[in-house]
Design a protein around this motif. Structure first.
Motif, PDB file in Angstrom:
ATOM      1  N   VAL A  40       0.863  -1.174   0.000  1.00 29.09           N
ATOM      2  CA  VAL A  40       0.000   0.000   0.000  1.00 29.09           C
ATOM      3  C   VAL A  40       0.901   1.226   0.000  1.00 29.09           C
ATOM      4  O   VAL A  40       1.148   1.857   1.017  1.00 29.09           O
ATOM      5  CB  VAL A  40      -0.954  -0.009   1.214  1.00 29.09           C
ATOM      6  CG1 VAL A  40      -1.948   1.147   1.107  1.00 29.09           C
ATOM      7  CG2 VAL A  40      -1.696  -1.327   1.302  1.00 29.09           C
ATOM      8  N   THR A  69       2.440   4.517  -2.873  1.00 30.17           N
ATOM      9  CA  THR A  69       2.328   5.161  -4.175  1.00 30.17           C
ATOM     10  C   THR A  69       3.513   6.078  -4.398  1.00 30.17           C
ATOM     11  O   THR A  69       4.113   6.584  -3.448  1.00 30.17           O
ATOM     12  CB  THR A  69       1.032   5.989  -4.278  1.00 30.17           C
ATOM     13  OG1 THR A  69       1.028   6.972  -3.238  1.00 30.17           O
ATOM     14  CG2 THR A  69      -0.199   5.112  -4.150  1.00 30.17           C
ATOM     15  N   LEU A  98      -0.263  10.500  -8.590  1.00 27.86           N
ATOM     16  CA  LEU A  98       0.160   9.319  -7.839  1.00 27.86           C
ATOM     17  C   LEU A  98      -0.057   8.083  -8.687  1.00 27.86           C
ATOM     18  O   LEU A  98      -1.020   8.011  -9.465  1.00 27.86           O
ATOM     19  CB  LEU A  98      -0.645   9.172  -6.540  1.00 27.86           C
ATOM     20  CG  LEU A  98      -0.482  10.229  -5.454  1.00 27.86           C
ATOM     21  CD1 LEU A  98      -1.548  10.022  -4.377  1.00 27.86           C
ATOM     22  CD2 LEU A  98       0.897  10.149  -4.832  1.00 27.86           C
ATOM     23  N   PRO A 117       0.410   3.589  -8.022  1.00 33.71           N
ATOM     24  CA  PRO A 117       0.846   2.536  -7.087  1.00 33.71           C
ATOM     25  C   PRO A 117       2.256   2.038  -7.414  1.00 33.71           C
ATOM     26  O   PRO A 117       2.600   1.816  -8.582  1.00 33.71           O
ATOM     27  CB  PRO A 117      -0.200   1.435  -7.283  1.00 33.71           C
ATOM     28  CG  PRO A 117      -1.415   2.155  -7.785  1.00 33.71           C
ATOM     29  CD  PRO A 117      -0.894   3.274  -8.640  1.00 33.71           C
ATOM     30  N   LEU A 175      -0.616   5.266   0.452  1.00 38.30           N
ATOM     31  CA  LEU A 175      -1.908   5.554  -0.159  1.00 38.30           C
ATOM     32  C   LEU A 175      -2.871   6.045   0.912  1.00 38.30           C
ATOM     33  O   LEU A 175      -3.120   5.345   1.893  1.00 38.30           O
ATOM     34  CB  LEU A 175      -2.475   4.301  -0.825  1.00 38.30           C
ATOM     35  CG  LEU A 175      -3.816   4.472  -1.545  1.00 38.30           C
ATOM     36  CD1 LEU A 175      -3.652   5.396  -2.744  1.00 38.30           C
ATOM     37  CD2 LEU A 175      -4.367   3.123  -1.974  1.00 38.30           C
ATOM     38  N   LEU A 206     -10.319   8.364  -0.270  1.00 41.72           N
ATOM     39  CA  LEU A 206     -10.192   8.658  -1.687  1.00 41.72           C
ATOM     40  C   LEU A 206     -11.536   9.131  -2.229  1.00 41.72           C
ATOM     41  O   LEU A 206     -12.592   8.621  -1.830  1.00 41.72           O
ATOM     42  CB  LEU A 206      -9.729   7.425  -2.463  1.00 41.72           C
ATOM     43  CG  LEU A 206      -8.361   6.835  -2.082  1.00 41.72           C
ATOM     44  CD1 LEU A 206      -8.122   5.542  -2.846  1.00 41.72           C
ATOM     45  CD2 LEU A 206      -7.247   7.826  -2.365  1.00 41.72           C
ATOM     46  N   ALA A 228      -6.702  11.951  -4.164  1.00 37.86           N
ATOM     47  CA  ALA A 228      -6.172  11.668  -2.830  1.00 37.86           C
ATOM     48  C   ALA A 228      -5.588  12.953  -2.255  1.00 37.86           C
ATOM     49  O   ALA A 228      -4.997  13.758  -2.985  1.00 37.86           O
ATOM     50  CB  ALA A 228      -5.097  10.587  -2.898  1.00 37.86           C
ATOM     51  N   LEU A 253      -4.956  10.188  -8.683  1.00 35.14           N
ATOM     52  CA  LEU A 253      -4.458   8.822  -8.534  1.00 35.14           C
ATOM     53  C   LEU A 253      -4.714   8.071  -9.827  1.00 35.14           C
ATOM     54  O   LEU A 253      -5.856   7.979 -10.292  1.00 35.14           O
ATOM     55  CB  LEU A 253      -5.146   8.113  -7.367  1.00 35.14           C
ATOM     56  CG  LEU A 253      -4.821   6.626  -7.186  1.00 35.14           C
ATOM     57  CD1 LEU A 253      -3.348   6.433  -6.849  1.00 35.14           C
ATOM     58  CD2 LEU A 253      -5.707   6.010  -6.114  1.00 35.14           C
ATOM     59  N   TYR A 308      -7.873  -5.148  -2.629  1.00 40.38           N
ATOM     60  CA  TYR A 308      -6.956  -4.173  -3.215  1.00 40.38           C
ATOM     61  C   TYR A 308      -5.888  -4.830  -4.092  1.00 40.38           C
ATOM     62  O   TYR A 308      -5.037  -4.140  -4.644  1.00 40.38           O
ATOM     63  CB  TYR A 308      -6.276  -3.361  -2.111  1.00 40.38           C
ATOM     64  CG  TYR A 308      -7.203  -2.422  -1.382  1.00 40.38           C
ATOM     65  CD1 TYR A 308      -7.707  -1.285  -2.006  1.00 40.38           C
ATOM     66  CD2 TYR A 308      -7.587  -2.677  -0.072  1.00 40.38           C
ATOM     67  CE1 TYR A 308      -8.564  -0.425  -1.332  1.00 40.38           C
ATOM     68  CE2 TYR A 308      -8.449  -1.822   0.609  1.00 40.38           C
ATOM     69  CZ  TYR A 308      -8.940  -0.702  -0.033  1.00 40.38           C
ATOM     70  OH  TYR A 308      -9.778   0.147   0.639  1.00 40.38           O
TER      71      TYR A 308
END
Length: 759
Positions: A548, A550, A562, A564, A635, A639, A651, A660, A745
């Motif tokens: 988790v 970014t 951003l 991931p 992250l 959101l 975000a 994002l 996720y």
């Protein structure tokens, strides 16, 4: 007389410390005549010294205990829990009086007659004594021998050690000078001097060492009292009391060891009824052992109790800190056990005499690490917990790794260095963003601190090695220009002006006599501004886990965005000749293949691809051009969903809304086709799925719907694992945490599941 009194106080402290453990051991084995005789001699010695120094209160107390023990030796009295408890109370009172004498403070003598009366079998116990637990101790402390001893202050020993170290350095410098003269007679004398100096150094070093039994001696009494206070039955076994450890280290480990033993009795070992129902022996087993492993001493505290309930710990933190729910769900089982070291956390909901106040394990860890040691947990839920403390043999001599930066030598404590890695593009990759950098070592991402830059070197040589440094908060990579060797060196304080730099722990003197500064790993991390994340480190893609985290970057259109970090294989600055235009778009030449460059943010010319993010998902690859990679940020929990091409949410980062990107959408070339199967979003969480998972589902070749038209059938449905309503189609169950279905996720795992359902 003052010198004799101080000698008596020091000797009595040591004697009483060993005596309480001997008494508890005698209680478990009343027929052990040798132990009874040793206890009697201890008490008799205290009584005789008190009479010589004219200390009537101590004489009266020790005399009463001696009479009771004499009756047991003569067979006129049988040792029972009441007698043992009464003798222990006398011993405690003697200790209090001795401490009061040392401090020059007055101590009320009320209650002492009651203590003495409790020893009389005719009157019975005059004190409200707690029922003694069935506590046994498998430890034999040696009886004092006739060896002659003398007491020296630790400061004097430190001064001796410093003098011997200087002598060794002078010897080495002399040796180099004499070798140039090539005189055999001088070499013979030098060899003799070398043997003498080395023997003297070893002797002085041993004067700092003390058998670890001095640390273990109070444990039988401690376990007995702790078990009695909570009504449990505990069997204590002590091993390795003959191992030697630096006396200063022993003092530093007293409090952590006491806390861990009390925790084992109070938290770990169950009560008698619970143990019997679980099929365990009625008496809990606690083992404290010490062993030497190279230059380390390993102290292990192991019990056969219930272990750490990691789910309960995580739930307690989640209730107090809801913002950490996602972080907690990402932890491995071993990391969840480490939550016990969280400040202010206690696994007890109620306060007892031993625990429940939320103060302890974090301090234990800090104290152990202060000695240059580590603490490790081996948790077996339902079977027990083992806590291993690893500490260096001595604080005076340190095993150090000699490193080089800008032609200058420095030392790193070997205890903090997990490994040294040569920088090789095949095993180590360095990704730079903004003013920072991250290294990837065997799939694990670690922050990089370049020591030359930290020391202010403007034109350093290329980095050749990485030292993986472990500190209390986490791990990081320290970039070095060279690694020389390892040496055992004496640590000395550095000049105040040097220490004010904030990154040194002292200085060391190698054999060549040139001082070397000892680097402080934790201080370097703090100076570099590293912020360690409690979450699991990023693993190889083979594990299927998504960190988790970014990357915050500035896009080619000047907008901060951003993406991931799990989708980023590397950050690269390609040469201009490797970026070419063909078939209406830009391409990056990477070895023998061409990688398409995403142009959605306005990349039109090779100059726009000065820095690219190499993105890889399911074997597909694209290059995403950026102006600057700035930093890695977690992250955010909150959101705001949006629908703007690859931008799926906004975000908040430092109070500013940031777009994002969903990397899956960057790989989508076209829209839906009539042949696409349907994926149904089922249950009360379907709005969340629509906002966050639609791009992933469409990228896998599905149409998405939240309701079915009359006569329409879905190829597959998505539903949460805790949704009780069965979906109308074969379903992929999504979990709110790892280990429950497909983690919601985990886009890669979801894509694979969708592809399997389509096949």
């Amino acid at each position: 007389m003052d010198d004799l009194l101080q000698e008596f106080i020091a000797e009595t402290r040591e004697t009483l410390e060993a005596l309480s453990g001997e008494i508890v051991g005698w209680e478990a084995a009343p027929d052990d005549r040798a132990r009874l005789d040793a206890i009697f001699r201890f008490v008799h010695t205290i009584k005789g010294s008190c009479g010589f120094l004219d200390l009537p209160r101590l004489t009266r107390l020790s005399h009463a205990a001696e009479d009771a023990l004499s009756a047991v030796r003569d067979g006129a009295r049988v040792p029972d829990p009441a007698l043992v408890t009464a003798i222990l109370a006398i011993i405690d009172r003697i200790g209090e009086v001795v401490e009061a004498i040392d401090a020059g403070a007055a101590l009320d003598d009320s209650g002492e007659e009651m203590l003495i009366a409790a020893l009389d079998p005719a009157t019975g116990p005059a004190l409200p004594l707690a029922a003694a637990p069935e506590t046994t101790s498998e430890v034999a402390l040696p009886v004092r021998g006739t060896k002659r001893t003398v007491r020296l202050s630790v400061d004097l020993l430190d001064h001796m050690m410093s003098g011997v170290s200087d002598m060794v350095l002078a010897r080495n410098q002399l040796a180099r000078a004499l070798r140039e003269m090539d005189d055999p007679r001088l070499e013979t004398m030098l060899d003799r001097l070398t043997m003498t100096v080395d023997e003297l150094r070893d002797t002085v070093t041993r004067t700092r060492m003390q058998r670890i039994e001095a640390l273990f001696a109070p444990l039988p009494r401690l376990v007995r009292d702790a078990a009695s206070s909570v009504g449990k039955h505990v069997s204590l076994a002590i091993e390795g009391g003959d191992v030697e450890l630096d006396r200063e280290m022993i003092e530093l480990l007293r409090d952590p060891l006491v806390h861990l033993v009390r925790n084992a009795v109070d938290h770990g070992i169950e009560d008698r009824a619970t143990r019997i129902l679980a099929g365990k022996p009625a008496a809990g087993r606690l083992r404290v052992s010490a062993r030497q492993a190279g230059n380390l001493i390993v102290i292990e505290i192991a019990d056969d109790g219930r272990g750490i309930d990691t789910d309960r710990l995580a739930l307690k933190i989640a209730r107090e800190r809801p913002d950490r729910v996602r972080e907690l769900s990402a932890l491995t089982e071993a990391q969840r056990a480490e939550l016990v070291f969280e400040p202010g956390l206690s696994s007890r909901d109620e306060v007892t005499a031993l625990s429940g106040r939320g103060v302890g394990m974090d301090v234990v860890k800090a104290n152990v690490e202060q000695t240059g040691g580590r603490i490790r947990l081996s948790n077996r839920p339902g079977e027990g917990l083992s806590v291993a403390i690893e500490v260096p043999l001595t604080l005076a001599i340190l095993n150090a790794v000699m490193v080089e930066v800008a032609d200058t030598r420095f030392a790193l404590s070997r205890q903090t260095v997990e490994e040294i890695v040569a920088i090789d593009q095949g095993q180590v990759r360095i990704d730079r963003f903004g003013t920072g950098a991250v290294v990837v070592v065997r799939g694990a991402r670690l922050p990089l601190v370049e020591l030359p830059h930290l020391l202010g070197k403007n034109d350093p040589a290329p980095l050749r090695y990485l030292a993986i440094v472990s500190v209390r908060e986490g791990r990081y990579a320290l970039g070095l220009e060279g690694v020389i060797d390892t040496q055992e060196l004496v640590v000395k304080p550095a000049a105040p002006a040097v220490m004010r730099a904030g990154i040194y722990a002292g200085q060391m003197l190698p054999d060549d006599g040139v001082p070397v500064l000892l680097l402080d790993g934790a201080a370097i991390a703090a100076r570099a501004g590293l912020r360690f994340d409690v979450q699991a480190e990023v693993e190889d893609a083979d594990t299927g886990e998504v960190a988790v985290g970014t990357l915050l970057f500035e896009d080619v259109d000047g907008v901060a965005r951003l993406i991931p970090t799990d989708a980023i294989d590397r950050i690269e600055r390609p040469a201009m000749r490797d970026v070419n235009a063909a078939a209406g778009r830009l391409w990056l030449t990477a070895g023998e293949k061409s990688v398409p460059i995403w142009a959605g943010a306005g990349a039109r010319t090779p100059a726009d691809a000065g820095t690219v993010l190499r993105l890889q998902i399911d074997g597909r690859e694209i290059a995403y051009p950026v102006r600057e990679a700035m930093e890695i940020v977690p992250l955010p929990e909150s959101l705001t969903p949006v629908d703007a091409g690859p931008v799926v949410a906004l975000a908040m980062v430092d109070g500013t809304p940031v777009e994002l990107l969903d990397p899956m959408l960057l790989f989508v070339d076209g829209g839906d086709t009539p042949a696409q199967p349907l994926c149904l979003l089922h249950g009360p969480d379907s709005p969340w799925m629509d906002a966050f998972l639609r791009p992933t589902i469409e990228a896998a070749g599905y149409r998405v719907a939240r309701t079915l038209a009359p006569g329409e059938r879905a190829q597959v449905a998505l539903a949460m694992t805790d949704d009780p309503a069965p979906p109308p189609s074969p379903a992929i169950r999504l979990g709110r945490r790892r280990g429950e279905g497909v983690y919601r996720y985990d886009r890669i795992a979801l894509t694979r599941a969708l592809e399997e359902a389509r096949a």
